[in-house]
Design an enzyme around this catalytic site. Sequence first.
Site: not given
Ligand code: M6R
Length: 599
Positions: A2, A27, A74, A100-101, A472, A476, A479, A495, A594
């Site tokens: 949010c 976000r 959100w 927010n929260g 990673e 990517k 996501e 394994h 985000k």
């Molecule tokens: O802001 P942060 O680095 O603490 O965020 C951690 C994760 O939420 C963030 O890296 C998330 O996995 C991304 N969407 C990865 O692309």
Amino acid sequence: MCGIFGYIGNREIVPVLIGGLKKLEYRGYDSAGICVSKNGTLQYIKKEGRISELEKEEGLKKISGSIGIAHTRWATHGKPNEKNSHPHLDCKKEIAIVHNGIIENYRVLKKLLTDEGHKILSETDSEIIVHLIEKFYEGDLEDALSKTLKLIEGAYGIAVLSSKEEKIIVAKKGSPLVIGVGEKEMFVASDISPIVEYTKKVIYLSDDEIGIISRGKYIIKNRDGKQIEKDLQEIKWSIESIEKANFKHFMLKESFEEPEVIKNTIRGRIKEGKIKLSINLDFKKIKRIILTACGTSWHSALIGKYLIEEYSKIPCEVDYASEFRYRNPLISEGDLIIAISQSGETADTLAAIKEAKERGAKTLGIVNVVGSTISREVDSGIYLHAGPETGVASTKAFVSQVIAILLFSIYLKQEKGEEIDKELLLEIENIPDKIEKVLFNSEKIKKIAEKFKDSKNFLYFGRGINFPVALEGALKLKEISYIHAEGYPAAEMKHGPIALIDKNMPVVFLATKSSISKKILSNIEEVYARKGKIISIVNEKDLEIEKFSEEVIVVPETLEELSPVVNVISLQLLAYHIANLRGFDVDKPRNLAKSVTVE
Ligand code: M6R
């Protein structure tokens, strides 16, 4: 996650609020709304879906004024729909809030308010806040909010508006809020992105503080209601840096910024063959280091373990922040807990740091966003200086994190009085040029993406320091393209994952030169024997690997410890091009936020 934005000044408000909401889009959100106060009336409009949908609403044209609050929601409690979106209003439609929260005790408060006759319209936890304010309101909004805050448990960033008072009142606990201070106008937001085009002067609220903002004036009070002085901070980010320039997506822009980002991360930190970091910790007392983070930042933490142990010889562990905070970790005074976070606001990482502090550990933050909550919570820190990262899929922050951890690892060695390898320092400075060369491959990688964009699954394999790069790369891809992908240490293949390999399975190998290159070659052969479609990342024309590979991406050779930052670029571009070719909204992937400021 949010987003909150609020404005009080003399501008016509609708374009300001809508513009601010657009800056918060990155976000992640599923509905949005605004509320404006004028002539003793609150005018509001909310809409499920994108801000572009909200903009099309006829009702928006009728709203005018110069004090208002806005929100991107959100969904956490209750579906993403108009009813559940913010702002929420009290029964008389005289008070509005954005929040927010998460309010943890909302169920009991909801019951209490309903019993008292309040009409609660949404399924959200947030709406109870405005009804509590209504309950306590006796002509003083600040007083009513203070009484409300005493009752609610959980995390909040709140902005409150009343039709009867020319001010916005904000409060924070566990969810970020920043006040932008302009000439005769004030802003409030959950991060600086909607503020920076108007003013560079900001105040970060701390937990339990309340801010009362009116035209040209702000007052900050602490939890006891006492007025306090807070320093104005100067934002260094420019508006251009948070806009897309000529790139189709932020993610691509941010990937192409990576050479510059690394220069910024190392600027002033490598001097005369030494690492300069201003860290206020007694390193002699550190017996163990624990790196904690989430998502992509957790992957850089995994790389960090290799680097820290290699250079400092201090034992190092890596923990998911979400696990660390709940696993009753054994912490002692000799422990240094390092939180890695782009946003500096990730709820789990923040909680892990707080937990570590309570148990007597020293804390250090490796954070991008200056002034963020984690950066303020830790004992000492290293800022990434990667600039604003808007694409939900983290790219430039990752490479910057790895470089920052490498600098820190070498620094630890230096602090022990040991000699620093000058060749290594030189190579760190060469990395931006090497990344530039990988970026030239973007069109070639796009062609590979065209070939594999309809695959249902992907596997990524790497070894040693490139195992986290495999994780990673897989993260990517899943996501932003919604293709199922897994990363593994290549030797783990036999394994289990080997059972998945057939002619339909693309398998990405991180096969650049390393102390275990030969082992990777055998893993490649094993996949080839099972007809897997191999995409290899290599350093130079390697005829043997080429023989087995469907596609080869050549990247410049570097030292093994720096190879993750060079290798990951191809994987970021591969994920980007696949997602873009599949027609997805790369910067705002479904269900993702985000900055994950709730548990
Ligand atoms: O802001 P942060 O680095 O603490 O965020 C951690 C994760 O939420 C963030 O890296 C998330 O996995 C991304 N969407 C990865 O692309």
